[in-house]
Design a protein around this motif. Structure first.
Motif, PDB file in Angstrom:
ATOM      1  N   LEU A   7       0.913  -1.159  -0.089  1.00  0.00           N
ATOM      2  CA  LEU A   7      -0.015  -0.064   0.231  1.00  0.00           C
ATOM      3  C   LEU A   7       0.957   1.317  -0.062  1.00  0.00           C
ATOM      4  CD1 LEU A   7      -2.545  -0.908   2.857  1.00  0.00           C
ATOM      5  CD2 LEU A   7      -2.752  -0.889   0.251  1.00  0.00           C
ATOM      6  N   CYS A   8       0.507   2.196  -0.400  1.00  0.00           N
ATOM      7  CA  CYS A   8       0.894   3.427  -0.623  1.00  0.00           C
ATOM      8  C   CYS A   8       0.673   4.144   1.026  1.00  0.00           C
ATOM      9  CB  CYS A   8       0.751   4.663  -1.630  1.00  0.00           C
ATOM     10  SG  CYS A   8      -0.967   4.846  -1.578  1.00  0.00           S
ATOM     11  N   ILE A   9       1.295   5.153   1.412  1.00  0.00           N
ATOM     12  CA  ILE A   9       1.196   5.455   2.787  1.00  0.00           C
ATOM     13  C   ILE A   9      -0.197   6.091   3.077  1.00  0.00           C
ATOM     14  CG2 ILE A   9       1.885   7.377   4.562  1.00  0.00           C
ATOM     15  CD1 ILE A   9       4.675   6.986   3.637  1.00  0.00           C
ATOM     16  N   LYS A  10      -0.995   6.561   1.860  1.00  0.00           N
ATOM     17  CA  LYS A  10      -2.063   7.141   2.082  1.00  0.00           C
ATOM     18  C   LYS A  10      -3.155   6.269   2.293  1.00  0.00           C
ATOM     19  CE  LYS A  10      -5.643   9.722  -0.858  1.00  0.00           C
ATOM     20  NZ  LYS A  10      -5.575  10.440  -1.964  1.00  0.00           N
ATOM     21  N   VAL A  25      10.479   6.500   1.308  1.00  0.00           N
ATOM     22  CA  VAL A  25      11.777   7.280   1.621  1.00  0.00           C
ATOM     23  C   VAL A  25      11.851   7.685   3.077  1.00  0.00           C
ATOM     24  CG1 VAL A  25      13.028   9.215   0.938  1.00  0.00           C
ATOM     25  CG2 VAL A  25      11.748   8.156  -0.731  1.00  0.00           C
ATOM     26  N   ILE A  26      13.319   7.521   3.331  1.00  0.00           N
ATOM     27  CA  ILE A  26      13.498   7.860   4.965  1.00  0.00           C
ATOM     28  C   ILE A  26      13.963   9.193   5.011  1.00  0.00           C
ATOM     29  CG2 ILE A  26      15.090   7.384   6.701  1.00  0.00           C
ATOM     30  CD1 ILE A  26      15.470   4.533   5.453  1.00  0.00           C
ATOM     31  N   LEU A  27      13.014   9.818   5.795  1.00  0.00           N
ATOM     32  CA  LEU A  27      13.204  11.507   6.062  1.00  0.00           C
ATOM     33  C   LEU A  27      14.222  11.699   7.197  1.00  0.00           C
ATOM     34  CD1 LEU A  27       9.837  13.140   5.874  1.00  0.00           C
ATOM     35  CD2 LEU A  27      11.819  13.542   4.432  1.00  0.00           C
ATOM     36  N   LYS A  45      11.199   8.112  10.184  1.00  0.00           N
ATOM     37  CA  LYS A  45       9.945   8.833   9.659  1.00  0.00           C
ATOM     38  C   LYS A  45      10.293   8.642   8.237  1.00  0.00           C
ATOM     39  CE  LYS A  45       9.291  12.495  12.957  1.00  0.00           C
ATOM     40  NZ  LYS A  45       9.416  13.967  13.244  1.00  0.00           N
ATOM     41  N   ILE A  46       9.039   8.084   7.626  1.00  0.00           N
ATOM     42  CA  ILE A  46       9.229   7.825   6.292  1.00  0.00           C
ATOM     43  C   ILE A  46       8.026   8.730   5.241  1.00  0.00           C
ATOM     44  CG2 ILE A  46      10.068   5.482   6.581  1.00  0.00           C
ATOM     45  CD1 ILE A  46       7.200   4.504   6.222  1.00  0.00           C
ATOM     46  N   HIS A  51       1.637  10.979   0.655  1.00  0.00           N
ATOM     47  CA  HIS A  51       0.996  11.302   1.879  1.00  0.00           C
ATOM     48  C   HIS A  51       2.287  12.072   2.952  1.00  0.00           C
ATOM     49  CE1 HIS A  51      -0.426  10.679   6.203  1.00  0.00           C
ATOM     50  NE2 HIS A  51      -1.669  10.672   5.820  1.00  0.00           N
ATOM     51  N   PRO A  52       1.998  13.011   3.618  1.00  0.00           N
ATOM     52  CA  PRO A  52       2.838  13.470   4.559  1.00  0.00           C
ATOM     53  C   PRO A  52       3.701  12.354   5.405  1.00  0.00           C
ATOM     54  CG  PRO A  52       1.126  14.706   4.706  1.00  0.00           C
ATOM     55  CD  PRO A  52       0.819  13.505   3.957  1.00  0.00           C
ATOM     56  N   GLU A  53       4.673  12.626   5.932  1.00  0.00           N
ATOM     57  CA  GLU A  53       5.504  11.745   6.904  1.00  0.00           C
ATOM     58  C   GLU A  53       4.699  10.771   7.870  1.00  0.00           C
ATOM     59  OE1 GLU A  53       7.909  14.600   9.786  1.00  0.00           O
ATOM     60  OE2 GLU A  53       7.917  15.118   7.814  1.00  0.00           O
ATOM     61  N   ILE A  54       5.113   9.703   8.036  1.00  0.00           N
ATOM     62  CA  ILE A  54       4.486   9.113   9.369  1.00  0.00           C
ATOM     63  C   ILE A  54       5.706   8.386  10.097  1.00  0.00           C
ATOM     64  CG2 ILE A  54       2.381   8.493   8.332  1.00  0.00           C
ATOM     65  CD1 ILE A  54       3.154   5.504   7.799  1.00  0.00           C
ATOM     66  N   PRO A  55       5.653   8.041  11.383  1.00  0.00           N
ATOM     67  CA  PRO A  55       6.653   7.375  12.230  1.00  0.00           C
ATOM     68  C   PRO A  55       6.590   5.947  11.916  1.00  0.00           C
ATOM     69  CG  PRO A  55       5.306   8.824  13.431  1.00  0.00           C
ATOM     70  CD  PRO A  55       4.811   8.660  12.276  1.00  0.00           C
TER      71      PRO A  55
END
Length: 282
Positions: A7-10, A25-27, A45-46, A51-55
């Motif tokens: 799945l994509c993060i969204k 991607v690792i932020l 944080k990816i 979608h914006p970053e999630i932990p």
């Protein structure tokens, strides 16, 4: 518990309590730490295009089973992580029993081989297409503004690079201090008062020797007294202490140096490396 293959993060943030696969991607990433129990944990944080970053909270029984990220902007494939929510914030949990991961270079457009994998990780046919898409998006976006961390094996490779054009290079690393010469803090300075200390550092890729010298040594040792420096050196080298008061050393006990951030500079012609712009705290 439902398992959703990719799945994509969204879409993943809507699948609370489900297992999902993510490629992102690792932020940002933290240093490994011990939990209140016997495990280790690190936090990432990816982000992806959706979608914006999630932990992501990664737990492991052995420290070597944690992801050792070479640089912000690298790509991670997380398999069978569980989506959770706490006080409205969604995050992913990496379970040491069934989750797995693979780490990929975020910039090398030709290489689709991971530089670190967990043993139970299984690649899939369309992973390369997703990774290529993330690399293309990353190159055209401006989401990465964090300083990169270097692996020690990359610092070793600098000595093989053009000795005329690339005399000096600087690195920011996540490493452990495993040895020091001289051992006695009282001998850290030369007779004329100049710091001249040799450390052995390691990370999962290599072990190298570096120096803390002169003005850089003054900054690194941070004006600590002899007693304070002895205490910090033991902490840095992971010298075990008794459980009673934490002051008495355990003779013959196994050392466990902590993971710390450190800046290094490398001189290709002199073929030496020094600690710089780094300070012992406390």
């Amino acid at each position: 518990m439902v398992y959703r293959r990719f799945l994509c993060i969204k879409d993943a943030v809507a699948c609370i309590n489900d297992k999902v696969d993510l490629i992102a991607v690792i932020l940002n990433f933290s240093l490994p730490q011990t939990t209140r129990g016997t495990d280790y944990v690190c936090k990432l944080k990816i982000i992806d295009e959706s979608h914006p970053e999630i932990p992501v909270h990664v737990f492991a029984q052995e420290i070597d089973h944690l992801p050792f990220v070479a640089a912000v902007g690298d790509i991670i494939h997380l398999s069978r992580v569980v989506m959770r929510i706490h006080e409205g914030d969604v995050y992913a949990i990496f379970n040491k029993k069934f989750s797995s991961f693979a780490l990929y270079d975020g910039k090398d457009v030709e290489n689709f081989q991971p530089y670190q994998v967990l043993l139970r990780y299984e690649a899939r046919k369309h992973d390369a297409m997703i990774i290529a898409g993330l690399r293309k998006w990353l190159a055209s976006s401006h989401v990465i503004d964090e300083p990169n961390f270097s692996l020690l094996e990359e610092i070793n490779e600098v000595d093989l690079v053009n000795l005329v054009c690339k005399v000096r290079k600087k690195f920011r690393c996540v490493i452990r201090f495993v040895a020091v010469i001289p051992w006695r803090v009282e001998d850290f300075r030369s007779p004329d008062g100049v710091y001249r200390v040799k450390f052995t550092l390691e990370d999962p890729t290599a072990r190298i020797h570096v120096y803390s010298y002169a003005e850089d040594g003054e900054k690194f040792f941070n004006g600590l007294s002899t007693g304070g420096l002895k205490r910090k050196l033991k902490e840095l080298l992971g010298v075990p202490k008794s459980d009673d008061d934490g002051q008495e050393e355990i003779e013959g006990g196994a050392r466990n140096p902590p993971w710390v951030q450190c800046c290094l500079k490398s001189h290709s012609i002199k073929r030496r490396r020094w600690i710089f712009d780094t300070k012992l705290v406390g």
